[in-house]
Scaffold this motif. Sequence first.
Motif, PDB file in Angstrom:
ATOM      1  N   ILE A   1      44.112  34.813  43.509  1.00 55.72           N
ATOM      2  CA  ILE A   1      44.423  34.507  42.114  1.00 55.72           C
ATOM      3  C   ILE A   1      43.158  34.346  41.281  1.00 55.72           C
ATOM      4  CG2 ILE A   1      46.646  33.436  42.636  1.00 55.72           C
ATOM      5  CD1 ILE A   1      45.290  30.698  42.287  1.00 55.72           C
ATOM      6  N   THR A   2      42.017  34.182  41.916  1.00 61.56           N
ATOM      7  CA  THR A   2      40.749  33.986  41.218  1.00 61.56           C
ATOM      8  C   THR A   2      40.092  35.342  40.988  1.00 61.56           C
ATOM      9  OG1 THR A   2      40.501  31.875  42.375  1.00 61.56           O
ATOM     10  CG2 THR A   2      38.536  32.761  41.281  1.00 61.56           C
ATOM     11  N   LEU A   3      39.644  35.597  39.761  1.00 66.85           N
ATOM     12  CA  LEU A   3      39.162  36.927  39.415  1.00 66.85           C
ATOM     13  C   LEU A   3      37.990  37.378  40.275  1.00 66.85           C
ATOM     14  CD1 LEU A   3      39.437  37.076  35.527  1.00 66.85           C
ATOM     15  CD2 LEU A   3      40.691  38.445  37.205  1.00 66.85           C
ATOM     16  N   PHE A   4      37.026  36.495  40.532  1.00 68.83           N
ATOM     17  CA  PHE A   4      35.903  36.970  41.335  1.00 68.83           C
ATOM     18  C   PHE A   4      36.292  37.147  42.800  1.00 68.83           C
ATOM     19  CE2 PHE A   4      34.816  32.324  41.056  1.00 68.83           C
ATOM     20  CZ  PHE A   4      34.836  32.002  42.417  1.00 68.83           C
ATOM     21  N   ASN A   5      37.326  36.447  43.260  1.00 63.24           N
ATOM     22  CA  ASN A   5      37.859  36.725  44.599  1.00 63.24           C
ATOM     23  C   ASN A   5      38.507  38.107  44.637  1.00 63.24           C
ATOM     24  OD1 ASN A   5      37.028  34.301  45.683  1.00 63.24           O
ATOM     25  ND2 ASN A   5      39.044  33.338  45.632  1.00 63.24           N
ATOM     26  N   ILE A   6      39.226  38.446  43.567  1.00 65.69           N
ATOM     27  CA  ILE A   6      39.858  39.766  43.482  1.00 65.69           C
ATOM     28  C   ILE A   6      38.782  40.846  43.472  1.00 65.69           C
ATOM     29  CG2 ILE A   6      41.220  41.296  42.004  1.00 65.69           C
ATOM     30  CD1 ILE A   6      42.751  38.755  41.083  1.00 65.69           C
ATOM     31  N   ALA A   7      37.710  40.631  42.696  1.00 70.34           N
ATOM     32  CA  ALA A   7      36.626  41.605  42.647  1.00 70.34           C
ATOM     33  C   ALA A   7      35.957  41.760  44.006  1.00 70.34           C
ATOM     34  CB  ALA A   7      35.590  41.184  41.600  1.00 70.34           C
TER      35      ALA A   7
ATOM     36  N   GLN B   1      29.400  34.318  45.183  1.00 72.07           N
ATOM     37  CA  GLN B   1      29.987  34.325  43.843  1.00 72.07           C
ATOM     38  C   GLN B   1      29.189  35.226  42.907  1.00 72.07           C
ATOM     39  OE1 GLN B   1      31.905  29.771  44.030  1.00 72.07           O
ATOM     40  NE2 GLN B   1      30.171  30.181  42.702  1.00 72.07           N
ATOM     41  N   HIS B   2      27.872  35.177  42.994  1.00 74.29           N
ATOM     42  CA  HIS B   2      27.040  36.022  42.140  1.00 74.29           C
ATOM     43  C   HIS B   2      27.259  37.503  42.449  1.00 74.29           C
ATOM     44  CE1 HIS B   2      24.972  33.096  39.787  1.00 74.29           C
ATOM     45  NE2 HIS B   2      24.417  32.487  40.825  1.00 74.29           N
ATOM     46  N   GLU B   3      27.417  37.837  43.708  1.00 79.09           N
ATOM     47  CA  GLU B   3      27.682  39.230  44.081  1.00 79.09           C
ATOM     48  C   GLU B   3      29.026  39.686  43.515  1.00 79.09           C
ATOM     49  OE1 GLU B   3      27.420  39.433  48.312  1.00 79.09           O
ATOM     50  OE2 GLU B   3      25.265  39.023  48.365  1.00 79.09           O
ATOM     51  N   ALA B   4      30.010  38.806  43.531  1.00 79.47           N
ATOM     52  CA  ALA B   4      31.325  39.151  42.974  1.00 79.47           C
ATOM     53  C   ALA B   4      31.258  39.321  41.455  1.00 79.47           C
ATOM     54  CB  ALA B   4      32.346  38.073  43.341  1.00 79.47           C
ATOM     55  N   LEU B   5      30.460  38.495  40.793  1.00 78.84           N
ATOM     56  CA  LEU B   5      30.306  38.612  39.343  1.00 78.84           C
ATOM     57  C   LEU B   5      29.715  39.968  38.961  1.00 78.84           C
ATOM     58  CD1 LEU B   5      28.929  35.071  38.428  1.00 78.84           C
ATOM     59  CD2 LEU B   5      31.227  35.948  37.977  1.00 78.84           C
ATOM     60  N   ALA B   6      28.796  40.462  39.787  1.00 75.94           N
ATOM     61  CA  ALA B   6      28.211  41.777  39.517  1.00 75.94           C
ATOM     62  C   ALA B   6      29.287  42.858  39.563  1.00 75.94           C
ATOM     63  CB  ALA B   6      27.107  42.072  40.527  1.00 75.94           C
ATOM     64  N   LYS B   7      30.230  42.733  40.488  1.00 73.32           N
ATOM     65  CA  LYS B   7      31.323  43.698  40.582  1.00 73.32           C
ATOM     66  C   LYS B   7      32.266  43.600  39.387  1.00 73.32           C
ATOM     67  CE  LYS B   7      31.304  43.842  45.639  1.00 73.32           C
ATOM     68  NZ  LYS B   7      32.063  43.557  46.890  1.00 73.32           N
ATOM     69  N   MET B   8      32.332  42.420  38.766  1.00 72.19           N
ATOM     70  CA  MET B   8      33.195  42.226  37.607  1.00 72.19           C
ATOM     71  C   MET B   8      32.588  42.779  36.324  1.00 72.19           C
ATOM     72  SD  MET B   8      34.541  38.331  38.286  1.00 72.19           S
ATOM     73  CE  MET B   8      35.263  38.179  36.647  1.00 72.19           C
ATOM     74  N   GLY B   9      31.286  43.098  36.338  1.00 69.81           N
ATOM     75  CA  GLY B   9      30.657  43.654  35.149  1.00 69.81           C
ATOM     76  C   GLY B   9      29.721  42.711  34.430  1.00 69.81           C
ATOM     77  N   ARG B  10      29.168  41.740  35.151  1.00 69.95           N
ATOM     78  CA  ARG B  10      28.180  40.856  34.537  1.00 69.95           C
ATOM     79  C   ARG B  10      27.021  41.694  33.984  1.00 69.95           C
ATOM     80  NH1 ARG B  10      25.560  36.995  38.691  1.00 69.95           N
ATOM     81  NH2 ARG B  10      24.714  39.024  39.301  1.00 69.95           N
ATOM     82  N   ASP B  11      26.429  41.226  32.894  1.00 67.44           N
ATOM     83  CA  ASP B  11      25.350  41.937  32.198  1.00 67.44           C
ATOM     84  C   ASP B  11      25.870  43.182  31.477  1.00 67.44           C
ATOM     85  OD1 ASP B  11      23.518  40.063  33.197  1.00 67.44           O
ATOM     86  OD2 ASP B  11      23.213  41.236  35.013  1.00 67.44           O
ATOM     87  N   GLY B  12      27.180  43.228  31.248  1.00 68.24           N
ATOM     88  CA  GLY B  12      27.764  44.321  30.492  1.00 68.24           C
ATOM     89  C   GLY B  12      27.674  44.051  28.999  1.00 68.24           C
ATOM     90  N   PRO B  13      28.505  44.716  28.187  1.00 75.34           N
ATOM     91  CA  PRO B  13      28.436  44.538  26.733  1.00 75.34           C
ATOM     92  C   PRO B  13      28.840  43.136  26.314  1.00 75.34           C
ATOM     93  CG  PRO B  13      30.415  45.751  27.341  1.00 75.34           C
ATOM     94  CD  PRO B  13      29.589  45.639  28.588  1.00 75.34           C
TER      95      PRO B  13
END
Length: 388
Positions: free
Chosen positions: A309-315, A355-367
């Motif tokens: 249910i957590t977005l970074f877990n899904i990523a 968690q940081h690795e998952a954030l990268a998959k979510m598009g961190r540092d994007g627009p």
Amino acid sequence: MTQPLCVMLVAAEASGDDRGAGLAQALRERLDGDVRFVGVGGSKMAAQGVESPFDISQLSILGLLEGLLAYRKVVARVADTVALAERERPDVVVLIDSWGFTVRVAQQLRKRRPDLPLVKYVGPQVWATRPGRAKTLAARVDHLLSIHKFDAPYFEAEGLPVTFVGNSALSVDFSHADGARLRDDLGIAPDAPVLLVVPGSRPSEIARVLPPFAEAVALLKAERPELEVVIPAASTVAEAVKAQAGGWAHVVEGDAAKLDAMKAATVALACSGTVTTELALAGVPMVVAYRLGNFTHFVLKRLLRSPWITLFNIAAQDFVAPEFVQDDCNGPALAAAVGERLDFPGMRYAQIEAQHEALAKMGRDGPDPSEAAADAVLKLLADRRARP
């Protein structure tokens, strides 16, 4: 003299209010102030000039049964919103998050003003549950502003154009956040462990999640008397949180205090939602929990397509942060998971890295989401006007 562009923004929850305020600010900057805003929102959108005809806290509803019980209220507020649109005659309407409410507004506006451009900002999570909502949305709006990179194929398959604008939770600015400042303000020692408790921003979440959180805190503090507990309370539920937790936690309000609290935290116990992404950005290891009404949980358990249910877990496609849902969301289970992270620094550091690795998959540092959303709205209007 031409009339300024009239933009209607509609948000029914705290997270939508935040996105709406950011979009309003970005549009005003791009148009050199030659824009007028109307719509529905909270305090942040009000600061940007959106005068809401009603208090959006009454629409902060979670759960199927609760939704049925509040149906008349929702229908009445939909009517108020549509009446506002008919009175103000906006050039474009942006409907932000809050699926149950905004999709009804879109349906009514489509019937009454078929040529009015309708934009949905944040799509339903069809990759997790109820994929039919993609088709429903495509029939009611002209464009989707997506906060997830993986959204587009589901909606484009139904003929709905999608622009990925990024997730505002991924662009939270922590550059001015100061954990030491919060500790000083609250009288917390520099080396004391801090548990950040985040029980949600809806009254129903506070009612269901805060009691097991309180039980977990009592168990944790019984073994760790030096443990300090801080709750950053959303404005929509601040009074309820103070009434229930004022005796065992420091309750702080406001965005600045929330970010300071995140930087001060050793571990977090968080209700599932946008805040989990913000905590991950702040480098806080966390335990995630959630409770729904029994009827809602019974139905959704059969509809969910994702084990997370957590977005970074899904990523990450993994339980980077442990999740405790429904009956598993109880004091002893939460205390055990939080306690491990308080007691073992290695576990904390490993989780922070994951968690940081998952954030990268979510598009961190994007627009920047607000900037990208403003560009997409203005492009939609320009394309409309360029049609023969």
